[in-house]
Write a protein that holds these residues in place. Structure first.
Motif, PDB file in Angstrom:
ATOM      1  N   ILE A 108       0.862  -1.174   0.000  1.00 26.13           N
ATOM      2  CA  ILE A 108       0.000   0.000   0.000  1.00 26.13           C
ATOM      3  C   ILE A 108       0.900   1.227   0.000  1.00 26.13           C
ATOM      4  O   ILE A 108       1.826   1.330   0.806  1.00 26.13           O
ATOM      5  CB  ILE A 108      -0.943   0.002   1.216  1.00 26.13           C
ATOM      6  CG1 ILE A 108      -1.941  -1.157   1.108  1.00 26.13           C
ATOM      7  CG2 ILE A 108      -1.661   1.337   1.335  1.00 26.13           C
ATOM      8  CD1 ILE A 108      -2.877  -1.289   2.292  1.00 26.13           C
ATOM      9  N   ASP A 109       0.596   2.165  -0.899  1.00 26.47           N
ATOM     10  CA  ASP A 109       1.366   3.391  -1.024  1.00 26.47           C
ATOM     11  C   ASP A 109       1.443   4.121   0.317  1.00 26.47           C
ATOM     12  O   ASP A 109       0.421   4.384   0.933  1.00 26.47           O
ATOM     13  CB  ASP A 109       0.725   4.292  -2.083  1.00 26.47           C
ATOM     14  CG  ASP A 109       1.536   5.533  -2.359  1.00 26.47           C
ATOM     15  OD1 ASP A 109       2.743   5.406  -2.655  1.00 26.47           O
ATOM     16  OD2 ASP A 109       0.967   6.639  -2.268  1.00 26.47           O
TER      17      ASP A 109
ATOM     18  N   SER B 101      -5.444   7.596  -3.957  1.00 20.78           N
ATOM     19  CA  SER B 101      -4.272   6.733  -3.822  1.00 20.78           C
ATOM     20  C   SER B 101      -4.075   5.835  -5.041  1.00 20.78           C
ATOM     21  O   SER B 101      -5.039   5.260  -5.550  1.00 20.78           O
ATOM     22  CB  SER B 101      -4.414   5.848  -2.585  1.00 20.78           C
ATOM     23  OG  SER B 101      -3.368   4.899  -2.530  1.00 20.78           O
ATOM     24  N   PRO B 102      -2.816   5.656  -5.473  1.00 18.96           N
ATOM     25  CA  PRO B 102      -2.554   4.723  -6.576  1.00 18.96           C
ATOM     26  C   PRO B 102      -2.796   3.262  -6.180  1.00 18.96           C
ATOM     27  O   PRO B 102      -2.889   2.401  -7.046  1.00 18.96           O
ATOM     28  CB  PRO B 102      -1.082   4.962  -6.913  1.00 18.96           C
ATOM     29  CG  PRO B 102      -0.493   5.572  -5.696  1.00 18.96           C
ATOM     30  CD  PRO B 102      -1.595   6.341  -5.028  1.00 18.96           C
TER      31      PRO B 102
ATOM     32  N   ALA C 172      -6.287  -1.758  -2.203  1.00 20.71           N
ATOM     33  CA  ALA C 172      -5.285  -2.785  -1.895  1.00 20.71           C
ATOM     34  C   ALA C 172      -5.392  -3.223  -0.436  1.00 20.71           C
ATOM     35  O   ALA C 172      -5.646  -2.406   0.452  1.00 20.71           O
ATOM     36  CB  ALA C 172      -3.882  -2.261  -2.168  1.00 20.71           C
ATOM     37  N   LEU C 173      -5.182  -4.505  -0.216  1.00 18.49           N
ATOM     38  CA  LEU C 173      -5.088  -5.088   1.123  1.00 18.49           C
ATOM     39  C   LEU C 173      -3.634  -5.450   1.384  1.00 18.49           C
ATOM     40  O   LEU C 173      -2.908  -5.848   0.466  1.00 18.49           O
ATOM     41  CB  LEU C 173      -5.911  -6.370   1.214  1.00 18.49           C
ATOM     42  CG  LEU C 173      -7.396  -6.239   1.496  1.00 18.49           C
ATOM     43  CD1 LEU C 173      -8.104  -7.545   1.188  1.00 18.49           C
ATOM     44  CD2 LEU C 173      -7.646  -5.822   2.924  1.00 18.49           C
TER      45      LEU C 173
ATOM     46  N   LYS D  93      -1.481 -10.263  13.608  1.00 24.39           N
ATOM     47  CA  LYS D  93      -1.636 -10.071  12.170  1.00 24.39           C
ATOM     48  C   LYS D  93      -2.246  -8.690  11.999  1.00 24.39           C
ATOM     49  O   LYS D  93      -3.396  -8.451  12.375  1.00 24.39           O
ATOM     50  CB  LYS D  93      -2.535 -11.151  11.577  1.00 24.39           C
ATOM     51  CG  LYS D  93      -2.833 -10.925  10.091  1.00 24.39           C
ATOM     52  CD  LYS D  93      -3.620 -12.055   9.471  1.00 24.39           C
ATOM     53  CE  LYS D  93      -4.993 -12.202  10.052  1.00 24.39           C
ATOM     54  NZ  LYS D  93      -5.852 -13.150   9.315  1.00 24.39           N
ATOM     55  N   LEU D  94      -1.464  -7.759  11.443  1.00 26.59           N
ATOM     56  CA  LEU D  94      -1.917  -6.400  11.184  1.00 26.59           C
ATOM     57  C   LEU D  94      -2.407  -6.350   9.748  1.00 26.59           C
ATOM     58  O   LEU D  94      -1.697  -6.758   8.828  1.00 26.59           O
ATOM     59  CB  LEU D  94      -0.761  -5.422  11.395  1.00 26.59           C
ATOM     60  CG  LEU D  94      -1.033  -3.950  11.108  1.00 26.59           C
ATOM     61  CD1 LEU D  94      -2.060  -3.383  12.074  1.00 26.59           C
ATOM     62  CD2 LEU D  94       0.274  -3.170  11.218  1.00 26.59           C
ATOM     63  N   VAL D  95      -3.623  -5.876   9.559  1.00 28.18           N
ATOM     64  CA  VAL D  95      -4.221  -5.818   8.230  1.00 28.18           C
ATOM     65  C   VAL D  95      -4.543  -4.369   7.901  1.00 28.18           C
ATOM     66  O   VAL D  95      -5.054  -3.627   8.745  1.00 28.18           O
ATOM     67  CB  VAL D  95      -5.505  -6.681   8.142  1.00 28.18           C
ATOM     68  CG1 VAL D  95      -6.106  -6.633   6.748  1.00 28.18           C
ATOM     69  CG2 VAL D  95      -5.205  -8.116   8.564  1.00 28.18           C
ATOM     70  N   MET D  96      -4.217  -3.982   6.672  1.00 29.70           N
ATOM     71  CA  MET D  96      -4.471  -2.623   6.211  1.00 29.70           C
ATOM     72  C   MET D  96      -5.229  -2.679   4.890  1.00 29.70           C
ATOM     73  O   MET D  96      -4.985  -3.562   4.072  1.00 29.70           O
ATOM     74  CB  MET D  96      -3.146  -1.879   6.034  1.00 29.70           C
ATOM     75  CG  MET D  96      -2.416  -1.663   7.359  1.00 29.70           C
ATOM     76  SD  MET D  96      -0.633  -1.461   7.157  1.00 29.70           S
ATOM     77  CE  MET D  96      -0.092  -3.146   6.903  1.00 29.70           C
ATOM     78  N   TYR D  97      -6.131  -1.717   4.708  1.00 27.89           N
ATOM     79  CA  TYR D  97      -6.923  -1.622   3.493  1.00 27.89           C
ATOM     80  C   TYR D  97      -6.940  -0.158   3.067  1.00 27.89           C
ATOM     81  O   TYR D  97      -7.319   0.729   3.848  1.00 27.89           O
ATOM     82  CB  TYR D  97      -8.346  -2.130   3.737  1.00 27.89           C
ATOM     83  CG  TYR D  97      -9.241  -2.083   2.536  1.00 27.89           C
ATOM     84  CD1 TYR D  97      -8.986  -2.885   1.422  1.00 27.89           C
ATOM     85  CD2 TYR D  97     -10.346  -1.248   2.507  1.00 27.89           C
ATOM     86  CE1 TYR D  97      -9.823  -2.848   0.312  1.00 27.89           C
ATOM     87  CE2 TYR D  97     -11.192  -1.209   1.404  1.00 27.89           C
ATOM     88  CZ  TYR D  97     -10.910  -2.009   0.307  1.00 27.89           C
ATOM     89  OH  TYR D  97     -11.733  -1.969  -0.796  1.00 27.89           O
TER      90      TYR D  97
END
Length: 154
Positions: free
Chosen positions: A7-8, A83-84, A88-89, A73-77
């Motif tokens: 992720i950018d 954002s380009p 994205a996950l 478990k760190l999750v980002m969305y």
């Protein structure tokens, strides 16, 4: 996008540990680090194995997360419109097996799940003091974020 996509603006920085027979020192963040932005506050979030703490979306705060004890478990969305990497996950497993700092810029939905056999202690060195009006919260199992917190096999 795949759950391993970058992720950018998100940075995963390996951290140093100094270990001897008495214990260890675990580095996290210092003002001289090239990725240091500013200091607002540091706090610790804990979670029992299997617990999910998500989703948090900061509007102007950058968070710097590291796990002191346990495994998470760190999750980002990426929900940022411009954002380009919108949509994205990204998953990062951090803790006793992977001592890293994860820097998350504003506008990224993020949360974590504790796994393993003991309580997680996650440190957050945020760029601003806590302000309840600065953060949006969403439930962990919302259909607005395409992520399944259940255990994956293979």
């Amino acid at each position: 996008m795949s759950a391993t996509s970058a992720i950018d603006g998100v940075k995963v920085i390996p951290l140093r540990q100094i270990v001897d027979e008495r214990g260890k020192i675990m580095h996290m963040l210092k003002a001289t680090d090239p990725h240091f932005i500013s200091f607002g506050e540091i706090y610790f979030s804990t979670a029992w194995p299997g617990a999910v703490k998500a989703w948090h979306i900061h509007t102007y705060m950058t968070v710097n997360n590291a796990v002191l004890s346990g495994r998470a478990k760190l999750v980002m969305y990426d929900i940022r419109e411009a954002s380009p990497t919108k949509g994205a996950l990204m998953e990062v497993f951090l803790g006793e097996d992977n001592h890293v700092l994860v820097q998350i810029p504003p506008g990224i939905a993020n949360g974590y799940k504790a796994y393993g056999d003991k309580q997680v202690i996650l440190a957050n060195a945020a760029t601003h003091p806590h302000d309840p009006d600065e953060m949006q919260r969403m439930p962990p199992f919302t259909d607005q974020i395409p992520y399944d917190w259940s255990l994956r096999h293979g």
